[in-house]
Motif scaffolding. Structure first.
Motif, PDB file in Angstrom:
ATOM      1  N   SER A 131      38.089  -7.415 -35.653  1.00 29.85           N
ATOM      2  CA  SER A 131      38.791  -8.668 -35.909  1.00 29.85           C
ATOM      3  C   SER A 131      38.881  -9.454 -34.609  1.00 29.85           C
ATOM      4  N   LEU A 132      39.059 -10.758 -34.720  1.00 34.71           N
ATOM      5  CA  LEU A 132      39.154 -11.605 -33.532  1.00 34.71           C
ATOM      6  C   LEU A 132      40.569 -11.536 -32.963  1.00 34.71           C
ATOM      7  N   THR A 133      40.834 -10.428 -32.308  1.00 31.82           N
ATOM      8  CA  THR A 133      42.113 -10.215 -31.633  1.00 31.82           C
ATOM      9  C   THR A 133      41.851  -9.540 -30.303  1.00 31.82           C
ATOM     10  N   GLY A 134      42.704  -9.800 -29.331  1.00 36.19           N
ATOM     11  CA  GLY A 134      42.577  -9.137 -28.038  1.00 36.19           C
ATOM     12  C   GLY A 134      41.401  -9.636 -27.226  1.00 36.19           C
ATOM     13  N   ASP A 135      40.887  -8.766 -26.379  1.00 39.33           N
ATOM     14  CA  ASP A 135      39.775  -9.092 -25.494  1.00 39.33           C
ATOM     15  C   ASP A 135      38.528  -8.339 -25.931  1.00 39.33           C
ATOM     16  N   MET A 136      37.447  -9.081 -26.109  1.00 38.40           N
ATOM     17  CA  MET A 136      36.175  -8.507 -26.536  1.00 38.40           C
ATOM     18  C   MET A 136      35.073  -8.901 -25.564  1.00 38.40           C
ATOM     19  N   SER A 137      34.142  -7.991 -25.373  1.00 39.74           N
ATOM     20  CA  SER A 137      33.045  -8.224 -24.445  1.00 39.74           C
ATOM     21  C   SER A 137      31.737  -7.836 -25.121  1.00 39.74           C
ATOM     22  N   PHE A 138      30.697  -8.668 -24.901  1.00 35.79           N
ATOM     23  CA  PHE A 138      29.393  -8.446 -25.520  1.00 35.79           C
ATOM     24  C   PHE A 138      28.308  -8.668 -24.467  1.00 35.79           C
ATOM     25  N   GLY A 139      27.363  -7.765 -24.422  1.00 36.16           N
ATOM     26  CA  GLY A 139      26.290  -7.932 -23.459  1.00 36.16           C
ATOM     27  C   GLY A 139      25.088  -7.085 -23.797  1.00 36.16           C
ATOM     28  N   THR A 140      24.055  -7.201 -22.971  1.00 37.42           N
ATOM     29  CA  THR A 140      22.805  -6.485 -23.171  1.00 37.42           C
ATOM     30  C   THR A 140      22.354  -5.912 -21.829  1.00 37.42           C
ATOM     31  N   TYR A 141      22.095  -4.616 -21.806  1.00 38.49           N
ATOM     32  CA  TYR A 141      21.585  -4.016 -20.577  1.00 38.49           C
ATOM     33  C   TYR A 141      20.853  -2.725 -20.893  1.00 38.49           C
ATOM     34  N   ASP A 142      19.980  -2.329 -19.984  1.00 38.01           N
ATOM     35  CA  ASP A 142      19.236  -1.079 -20.078  1.00 38.01           C
ATOM     36  C   ASP A 142      19.937  -0.057 -19.198  1.00 38.01           C
ATOM     37  N   PRO A 143      20.517   1.007 -19.768  1.00 37.65           N
ATOM     38  CA  PRO A 143      21.238   1.986 -18.955  1.00 37.65           C
ATOM     39  C   PRO A 143      20.357   2.735 -17.970  1.00 37.65           C
ATOM     40  N   THR A 144      19.019   2.724 -18.172  1.00 33.00           N
ATOM     41  CA  THR A 144      18.133   3.379 -17.213  1.00 33.00           C
ATOM     42  C   THR A 144      17.777   2.461 -16.044  1.00 33.00           C
ATOM     43  N   MET A 145      18.146   1.190 -16.153  1.00 32.06           N
ATOM     44  CA  MET A 145      17.843   0.184 -15.137  1.00 32.06           C
ATOM     45  C   MET A 145      16.339  -0.056 -14.983  1.00 32.06           C
ATOM     46  N   TYR A 146      15.560   0.352 -15.981  1.00 32.07           N
ATOM     47  CA  TYR A 146      14.121   0.113 -15.919  1.00 32.07           C
ATOM     48  C   TYR A 146      13.785  -1.316 -16.332  1.00 32.07           C
ATOM     49  N   THR A 147      14.606  -1.864 -17.211  1.00 27.33           N
ATOM     50  CA  THR A 147      14.360  -3.204 -17.732  1.00 27.33           C
ATOM     51  C   THR A 147      15.479  -4.141 -17.310  1.00 27.33           C
ATOM     52  N   ALA A 148      15.126  -5.285 -16.791  1.00 30.23           N
ATOM     53  CA  ALA A 148      16.108  -6.319 -16.454  1.00 30.23           C
ATOM     54  C   ALA A 148      16.129  -7.329 -17.582  1.00 30.23           C
ATOM     55  N   ILE A 149      17.252  -7.408 -18.271  1.00 30.02           N
ATOM     56  CA  ILE A 149      17.417  -8.368 -19.361  1.00 30.02           C
ATOM     57  C   ILE A 149      18.350  -9.462 -18.864  1.00 30.02           C
ATOM     58  N   GLU A 150      17.816 -10.661 -18.716  1.00 28.09           N
ATOM     59  CA  GLU A 150      18.534 -11.737 -18.034  1.00 28.09           C
ATOM     60  C   GLU A 150      18.900 -12.877 -18.984  1.00 28.09           C
ATOM     61  N   PHE A 151      20.101 -13.389 -18.803  1.00 31.55           N
ATOM     62  CA  PHE A 151      20.541 -14.613 -19.479  1.00 31.55           C
ATOM     63  C   PHE A 151      20.578 -15.708 -18.418  1.00 31.55           C
TER      64      PHE A 151
END
Length: 211
Positions: A131-151
Motif C-alpha cells: 500500500s502507499l504508506t510509509g517510505d518505499m524505495s525502488f531500484g535496479t542493480y546487479d548484485p555481482t557488480m558485473y553489469t552497470a544499469i544506469e538511469f
C-alpha cells in the motif's frame, strides 16, 4: 552456442564475477505502476545494452547467421535471460519501511534489437501487498557488480497512476561518501567475496516514494 549467456547469465548474473567493476552496461527506465486501489501493482523495466555486449548476443543467438535476430531468436534470448535472472530477483530491489521485498517472476521478458543494441522489456510484481504508506524505495542493480544499469535522467524513474499526496525523489548516492562511511565493511575481501554480496545496492540509483 549461447556461450555468453549460459556461461554468465548473459554475463549479467555470474555470481563468480569477482572483478568488482562492470563489464556490461545498460541504460534503464523504471516505471512504478499504481493500481486503482492505491497500491503498487507492478514495476516495468526497459533496459538498453551497450553495442559491444549486444553484438555478442547477436553472434550467440543468430542461428541462421543473417546478422538479424528473428522473432524466434529474440524469444529465446528473453527465455534464457528470464531463467538466468531468477536467482537475482531480476536485478530489482524494493523496500518498504526498510524491509526488503522480493518480486514475482515476469510472465515473459521481451527482447528486441534496435540500432545495434539489445533491448529488454519486462514487468514484475511485488511478492506481497504494498500500500502507499510509509517510505518505499525502488531500484535496479546487479548484485555481482558485473553489469552497470544506469538511469541517466531522473525522468527515467517514474510513477504512473494516482500516488495521492506521496512525494517522489530520485536518490543518486555519492560513491565517495558511501565508501567513507562504510570503510570497515567495504574492504577488498568484501568486494571479492566468491559467495557474492549486495554491495552494489549501496551505490545504486533508486526512486524514493514517501507517503
Amino acid at each position: 552456442m549461447k556461450t555468453l549467456i549460459t556461461a554468465g547469465c548473459l554475463a549479467l548474473a555470474s555470481a563468480s564475477a569477482a572483478a568488482a567493476h562492470p563489464h556490461v552496461f545498460a541504460e534503464a527506465r523504471l516505471e512504478v505502476i499504481i493500481d486503482d486501489k492505491g497500491g503498487v501493482d507492478q514495476l516495468r523495466h526497459v533496459w538498453r545494452f551497450d553495442e559491444l555486449f549486444s553484438s555478442t548476443v547477436m553472434l550467440d543467438f543468430d542461428a541462421n547467421a543473417d546478422l538479424e535476430l528473428e522473432d524466434d531468436e529474440l524469444a529465446e534470448v528473453g527465455t534464457v535471460i528470464k531463467d538466468s535472472l531468477a536467482d537475482y530477483n531480476y536485478f530489482t530491489f524494493v523496500t518498504k519501511d526498510g524491509k526488503e521485498i522480493s518480486v514475482t517472476p515476469p510472465d515473459v521478458i521481451h527482447a528486441d534489437f534496435q540500432d545495434g543494441q539489445l533491448l529488454l522489456f519486462f514487468a514484475v510484481k511485488p511478492s506481497e501487498k504494498m500500500s502507499l504508506t510509509g517510505d518505499m524505495s525502488f531500484g535496479t542493480y546487479d548484485p555481482t557488480m558485473y553489469t552497470a544499469i544506469e538511469f541517466f535522467n531522473d525522468e527515467d524513474m517514474v510513477v504512473k497512476g494516482n500516488a495521492g499526496a506521496c512525494s517522489r525523489k530520485v536518490i543518486r548516492p555519492d560513491a565517495d561518501e558511501i565508501i567513507s562511511q562504510n570503510q570497515d565493511m567495504l574492504t577488498d575481501a568484501f568486494f571479492n567475496d566468491p559467495a557474492g554480496n549486495d554491495s552494489s545496492k549501496f551505490f545504486a540509483t533508486r526512486l524514493q516514494i514517501s507517503c
